[in-house]
Design a protein around this motif. Structure first.
Motif, PDB file in Angstrom:
ATOM      1  N   LYS A  12       0.849  -1.191   0.000  1.00 54.16           N
ATOM      2  CA  LYS A  12       0.000   0.000   0.000  1.00 54.16           C
ATOM      3  C   LYS A  12       0.882   1.236   0.000  1.00 54.16           C
ATOM      4  O   LYS A  12       1.707   1.436   0.894  1.00 54.16           O
ATOM      5  N   TYR A  14       0.337   5.288  -0.101  1.00 58.17           N
ATOM      6  CA  TYR A  14      -0.672   6.347  -0.023  1.00 58.17           C
ATOM      7  C   TYR A  14      -0.413   7.420  -1.072  1.00 58.17           C
ATOM      8  O   TYR A  14       0.686   7.504  -1.632  1.00 58.17           O
ATOM      9  N   CYS A  52      -9.825  -5.217   5.973  1.00 55.93           N
ATOM     10  CA  CYS A  52     -11.232  -4.954   6.297  1.00 55.93           C
ATOM     11  C   CYS A  52     -11.957  -4.088   5.259  1.00 55.93           C
ATOM     12  O   CYS A  52     -13.165  -3.884   5.371  1.00 55.93           O
ATOM     13  N   GLY A  53     -11.247  -3.552   4.289  1.00 56.35           N
ATOM     14  CA  GLY A  53     -11.922  -2.807   3.220  1.00 56.35           C
ATOM     15  C   GLY A  53     -11.915  -1.304   3.414  1.00 56.35           C
ATOM     16  O   GLY A  53     -12.546  -0.576   2.654  1.00 56.35           O
ATOM     17  N   ILE A  54     -11.215  -0.819   4.430  1.00 56.29           N
ATOM     18  CA  ILE A  54     -11.214   0.619   4.695  1.00 56.29           C
ATOM     19  C   ILE A  54     -10.144   1.322   3.861  1.00 56.29           C
ATOM     20  O   ILE A  54     -10.272   2.491   3.519  1.00 56.29           O
ATOM     21  N   THR A  56      -7.728   0.830   0.307  1.00 52.77           N
ATOM     22  CA  THR A  56      -7.601   0.044  -0.924  1.00 52.77           C
ATOM     23  C   THR A  56      -6.135  -0.322  -1.137  1.00 52.77           C
ATOM     24  O   THR A  56      -5.290   0.572  -1.245  1.00 52.77           O
ATOM     25  N   TYR A  73     -15.816  -9.396  -1.917  1.00 57.30           N
ATOM     26  CA  TYR A  73     -15.733  -8.605  -0.675  1.00 57.30           C
ATOM     27  C   TYR A  73     -16.915  -8.824   0.264  1.00 57.30           C
ATOM     28  O   TYR A  73     -16.771  -8.746   1.480  1.00 57.30           O
ATOM     29  N   LYS A  74     -18.066  -9.128  -0.294  1.00 60.28           N
ATOM     30  CA  LYS A  74     -19.232  -9.279   0.585  1.00 60.28           C
ATOM     31  C   LYS A  74     -19.081 -10.496   1.493  1.00 60.28           C
ATOM     32  O   LYS A  74     -19.323 -10.420   2.703  1.00 60.28           O
ATOM     33  N   ARG A  77     -16.096  -9.838   3.950  1.00 65.78           N
ATOM     34  CA  ARG A  77     -16.374  -8.887   5.032  1.00 65.78           C
ATOM     35  C   ARG A  77     -17.394  -9.443   6.022  1.00 65.78           C
ATOM     36  O   ARG A  77     -17.362  -9.092   7.205  1.00 65.78           O
ATOM     37  N   ALA A  78     -18.316 -10.276   5.524  1.00 62.30           N
ATOM     38  CA  ALA A  78     -19.341 -10.838   6.420  1.00 62.30           C
ATOM     39  C   ALA A  78     -18.710 -11.691   7.518  1.00 62.30           C
ATOM     40  O   ALA A  78     -19.299 -11.898   8.569  1.00 62.30           O
ATOM     41  N   LEU A  82     -14.524  -5.798  13.179  1.00 67.38           N
ATOM     42  CA  LEU A  82     -13.395  -4.885  13.372  1.00 67.38           C
ATOM     43  C   LEU A  82     -13.650  -3.952  14.547  1.00 67.38           C
ATOM     44  O   LEU A  82     -14.698  -3.312  14.623  1.00 67.38           O
ATOM     45  N   PRO A  84     -11.872  -0.755  15.709  1.00 66.03           N
ATOM     46  CA  PRO A  84     -10.777   0.157  15.352  1.00 66.03           C
ATOM     47  C   PRO A  84     -10.128   0.767  16.593  1.00 66.03           C
ATOM     48  O   PRO A  84     -10.675   0.688  17.698  1.00 66.03           O
TER      49      PRO A  84
END
Lengths: 312, 253
Positions: A12, A14, A52-54, A56, A73-74, A77-78, A82, A84
């Protein structure tokens, strides 16, 4: 057995150019407690946020329960809950409403009995009708955990779960985490408290500069990298370590009143008997002796520093 | 489709309306009543009919549209901005919700609130003036289309906004002036050129005109053009929202 989370070459960067994760690969086994350790800015929260998808990811793949976190992702994530690092809740909502909202958001049908039990387990049942703004910091943190567990996740991420909480609450959090593991929940936690990882984790990962530098079972890492120390309290202080004791690489402490010998506990010969004999020969007396083993914190600091040195 | 997730989000947003009843419903209704007292009764009684419609009744569609536009934008923008501000947006982003489902929840709730408010204003107006609706289906269509379009627009503003000032900037400094100048209180046919021609560049003219047409069968521009412009704005807003979710613009890094 297939790992419940499989991270492959995850990177990742930024927008500002900061490379927070650099080709991280990591497998988390089902039902384990995994502690992710690292100094500030090491990439712990970015790693959790990416899974967790927060956040990318720039590249790499993550599978949760075999589901790709981007394409599937569904389903992925299910499975995940999380908590935070920051306490972020709707201040004007009641505990009951916000926890049920979280359950609904994850597509689960309402289950009063489950939510009631969850709130009772977290000692929040008496506060179910209280607005979150009326709760103490510790209670708010428990509300965050209740929200994360509201949809019965198989994987729970706890980002610094005990940061800023008192000792009593920290202990109760540890008990809660152990209880969840007994129910089969896989737990990944980040922490600054090495004691926390040492106390709870089955495995430990150390991350630094966006790279995982070691992943080991907690006991194994303690065994492999842990050093033992023998501290001798001298009857007379000395200014320097005599040359005759050079082979033991001793250190002086407490203004020459203590002699410290570090040794590898796994070695066949610790060198202690020969050291004591040599000291006797030299007429160096000691009033007391004590042995100790290095903590996970010592190991962690050693690892991080060892990684920093070549770059310096 | 995560129907339960959409419903949870929709219900959560609707409950916020009941919790903030004064701000969400009572304040706009009182404001509208004041408009009727001032423009409908005090000034309107001294004005001639416009196109055969009593002035008090003539301004009803415009007043409804004024509330519909401002409330749709503020409801939807606040709905998504506040989780960003408080940090609770993490829960939406980590939930098994698709972008469409998130939009349905947020925008659906904002549009529902605006439509309810529009209907309350219509009922309130009936207490002051005799309102007739010649094309009720077209009226409902316009009501729903406008509420949806401007709720989407508000959602975009809520994501774009960096602070509360930006949140109120467009509704207060752009939409309200455009609505006042868009024929809410007059027919743009009453304006001399070039002001009438300039007014045609104001998109709100087409909304007010189309909405008024559904009430009295007459508008400043054709009903087809009004519907076309509204639909075009809806599509433009949808395109921006799709882009936002594809890029994660100001939602996630």
């Amino acid at each position: 057995m297939q790992p419940i989370i499989s991270i492959s070459n995850l990177s990742k960067t930024y927008d500002g150019g900061v490379r927070a994760l650099n080709s991280v690969s990591l497998d988390i086994e089902q039902g384990e407690i995994f502690a992710l350790l690292g100094p500030n800015g090491a990439g712990k929260t970015t790693l959790i946020s990416a899974v967790c998808g927060i956040v990318t990811p720039t590249s790499g793949t993550v599978l949760a329960g075999g589901h790709d976190i981007i394409r599937g992702y569904k389903k992925a994530r299910a499975m995940i809950g999380l908590v935070p690092q920051e306490i972020s809740t709707d201040a004007f909502e009641t505990v009951w409403a916000t926890v049920n909202f979280s359950r609904g958001l994850f597509g689960k049908a309402g289950d009063r009995a489950y939510i009631e039990q969850l709130l009772r387990d977290l000692a929040l049942w008496d506060k179910k009708d209280a607005k979150i703004m009326e709760l103490s910091g510790g209670m708010k943190r428990r509300v965050m955990i209740a929200k994360a567990l509201s949809h019965e996740p198989e994987i729970l991420f706890l980002d610094e779960p005990t940061a800023g909480v008192d000792v009593e609450l920290r202990r109760s959090m540890w008990n809660l985490v152990r209880g969840l593991r007994e129910r089969g929940v896989t737990i990944i936690l980040t922490t600054h408290y090495i004691e926390e990882a040492e106390e709870m984790a089955d495995r430990v990962g150390v991350i630094r500069g966006g790279e995982i530098i070691v992943v080991e079972e907690t006991e194994a890492i303690m065994r492999k990298l842990g050093k033992r120390q023998l501290t001798l309290t001298l009857t007379e202080a000395m200014e320097t370590v005599p040359d005759a004791l050079a082979e033991w690489h001793l250190e002086l402490a407490d203004e020459g009143h203590r002699l410290v010998y570090s040794f590898d506990a796994n070695d066949e010969s610790t060198g202690i008997p020969s050291l004591l004999r040599r000291m006797g020969d030299l007429g160096i007396g000691f009033a007391d002796l004590d042995t100790s083993k290095s903590s996970l914190e010592d190991i962690f600091v050693g690892l991080v520093n060892a990684q920093q040195e070549p770059a310096a | 489709m995560n129907i339960r997730g959409v419903w949870a989000l929709y219900s959560f947003e609707m409950q916020r309306t009941w919790r903030t009843l004064w701000q969400s419903v009572v304040t706009p209704v009182i404001t509208t009543v004041l408009y009727f007292v001032v423009f409908g009764s005090a000034i309107g009684s001294r004005m001639e009919d416009i196109g055969g419609v009593d002035y008090g009744a003539f301004i009803v569609p415009g007043l409804m549209m004024l509330s519909l536009l401002t409330q749709s934008i503020s409801n939807a923008s606040f709905g998504i901005y506040f989780p960003k501000f408080s940090g609770t947006v993490y829960e939406m982003l980590s939930a098994p919700m698709s972008p469409i489902e998130l939009v349905l929840g947020y925008v659906g709730a904002a549009a529902t609130k605006s439509i309810l408010l529009g209907l309350i204003i219509l009922a309130t107006a009936n207490l002051f003036v005799d309102v007739r609706i010649e094309y009720p289906l077209v009226m409902i269509l316009f009501l729903v289309l406008t509420a949806l379009t401007f709720s989407l627009f508000g959602f975009i503003i809520g994501i774009w906004a960096d602070g509360f000032e930006q949140l109120s900037f467009i509704p207060m400094l752009v939409v309200t002036p455009l609505t006042f100048l868009g024929g809410a209180f007059y027919s743009i046919n009453m304006l001399p050129d070039p002001w009438r021609s300039i007014s045609l560049f104001n998109p709100v003219v087409y909304l007010v005109s189309g909405f008024r047409w559904s009430f009295y069968g007459e508008g400043d521009v054709s009903i087809g053009l009004s519907l076309g412009i509204t639909a075009a704005f809806l599509i433009a807003c949808l395109a921006v929202v799709i882009w936002i979710f594809r890029t994660g613009y100001r939602l996630k890094e």
